[in-house]
Design a protein around this motif. Structure first.
Motif, PDB file in Angstrom:
ATOM      1  N   ASN A  98      98.947 -31.585  98.226  1.00  0.00           N
ATOM      2  CA  ASN A  98      97.746 -32.214  98.777  1.00  0.00           C
ATOM      3  C   ASN A  98      96.919 -32.914  97.705  1.00  0.00           C
ATOM      4  OD1 ASN A  98      98.325 -31.499 101.398  1.00  0.00           O
ATOM      5  ND2 ASN A  98      97.172 -29.581 101.279  1.00  0.00           N
ATOM      6  N   VAL A  99      96.910 -32.366  96.486  1.00  0.00           N
ATOM      7  CA  VAL A  99      96.186 -33.020  95.393  1.00  0.00           C
ATOM      8  C   VAL A  99      96.821 -34.382  95.123  1.00  0.00           C
ATOM      9  CG1 VAL A  99      95.605 -32.914  92.930  1.00  0.00           C
ATOM     10  CG2 VAL A  99      95.433 -30.855  94.350  1.00  0.00           C
ATOM     11  N   ASN A 100      98.149 -34.394  94.976  1.00  0.00           N
ATOM     12  CA  ASN A 100      98.843 -35.665  94.747  1.00  0.00           C
ATOM     13  C   ASN A 100      98.633 -36.633  95.900  1.00  0.00           C
ATOM     14  OD1 ASN A 100      99.931 -35.277  92.210  1.00  0.00           O
ATOM     15  ND2 ASN A 100     101.854 -34.464  92.968  1.00  0.00           N
ATOM     16  N   ASP A 101      98.725 -36.124  97.123  1.00  0.00           N
ATOM     17  CA  ASP A 101      98.637 -36.998  98.299  1.00  0.00           C
ATOM     18  C   ASP A 101      97.234 -37.561  98.525  1.00  0.00           C
ATOM     19  OD1 ASP A 101     101.319 -36.558  98.736  1.00  0.00           O
ATOM     20  OD2 ASP A 101     101.033 -35.178 100.424  1.00  0.00           O
ATOM     21  N   TYR A 103     106.276 -16.936  87.156  1.00  0.00           N
ATOM     22  CA  TYR A 103     106.427 -18.117  88.003  1.00  0.00           C
ATOM     23  C   TYR A 103     105.067 -18.405  88.617  1.00  0.00           C
ATOM     24  CZ  TYR A 103     107.827 -21.037  91.933  1.00  0.00           C
ATOM     25  OH  TYR A 103     107.942 -22.062  92.828  1.00  0.00           O
ATOM     26  N   VAL A 104     104.592 -19.614  88.444  1.00  0.00           N
ATOM     27  CA  VAL A 104     103.277 -19.987  88.960  1.00  0.00           C
ATOM     28  C   VAL A 104     103.454 -21.049  90.033  1.00  0.00           C
ATOM     29  CG1 VAL A 104     101.037 -20.988  88.393  1.00  0.00           C
ATOM     30  CG2 VAL A 104     102.185 -19.493  86.744  1.00  0.00           C
ATOM     31  N   ASP A 105     102.864 -20.811  91.172  1.00  0.00           N
ATOM     32  CA  ASP A 105     102.899 -21.767  92.282  1.00  0.00           C
ATOM     33  C   ASP A 105     101.462 -22.174  92.571  1.00  0.00           C
ATOM     34  OD1 ASP A 105     103.370 -23.247  94.564  1.00  0.00           O
ATOM     35  OD2 ASP A 105     103.915 -21.533  95.806  1.00  0.00           O
ATOM     36  N   LEU A 106     101.168 -23.442  92.345  1.00  0.00           N
ATOM     37  CA  LEU A 106      99.820 -23.934  92.629  1.00  0.00           C
ATOM     38  C   LEU A 106      99.752 -24.281  94.111  1.00  0.00           C
ATOM     39  CD1 LEU A 106      99.257 -26.268  89.552  1.00  0.00           C
ATOM     40  CD2 LEU A 106      98.483 -23.919  89.863  1.00  0.00           C
ATOM     41  N   ASP A 107      99.065 -23.438  94.870  1.00  0.00           N
ATOM     42  CA  ASP A 107      98.941 -23.659  96.311  1.00  0.00           C
ATOM     43  C   ASP A 107      98.354 -25.031  96.606  1.00  0.00           C
ATOM     44  OD1 ASP A 107      99.982 -21.180  96.927  1.00  0.00           O
ATOM     45  OD2 ASP A 107      98.024 -20.228  97.153  1.00  0.00           O
ATOM     46  N   GLU A 108      98.944 -25.674  97.576  1.00  0.00           N
ATOM     47  CA  GLU A 108      98.446 -26.966  98.054  1.00  0.00           C
ATOM     48  C   GLU A 108      98.474 -28.065  96.991  1.00  0.00           C
ATOM     49  OE1 GLU A 108      97.946 -27.313 101.271  1.00  0.00           O
ATOM     50  OE2 GLU A 108      98.232 -25.182 101.620  1.00  0.00           O
ATOM     51  N   PHE A 109      99.327 -27.929  95.972  1.00  0.00           N
ATOM     52  CA  PHE A 109      99.397 -28.946  94.934  1.00  0.00           C
ATOM     53  C   PHE A 109      99.783 -30.308  95.511  1.00  0.00           C
ATOM     54  CE2 PHE A 109      99.612 -30.702  90.838  1.00  0.00           C
ATOM     55  CZ  PHE A 109     100.726 -31.519  90.793  1.00  0.00           C
TER      56      PHE A 109
END
Length: 71
Positions: A30-33, A22-28
């Protein structure tokens, strides 16, 4: 869920172990926003490509994006 069922069945048949990651991209979010969804999509494609480059042909990548919009 289908891939997990296949993994478990194959492990039982062959007597081997399987693995799930399971991979969780931290602060993902924020990238979209801040950079937009196109940038977020490019990041996901790049992360998947990097993972795929380390896997065997028989391995599978299954992706679920935006599991939580509250992050």
């Amino acid at each position: 869920m289908d891939r997990i069922s296949q993994l478990l069945a194959r492990s039982r048949r062959s007597g081997t172990e399987g693995a799930a990651l399971y991979v969780d991209l931290d602060e993902f979010k924020n990238v979209n926003d801040t950079l937009g969804h196109a940038a977020g999509d490019r990041l996901l494609v790049a992360a998947a490509a990097r993972l795929a480059s380390t896997l065997r042909e028989a391995d599978t990548i299954v992706g679920w994006a935006a599991m939580s919009s509250s992050s």
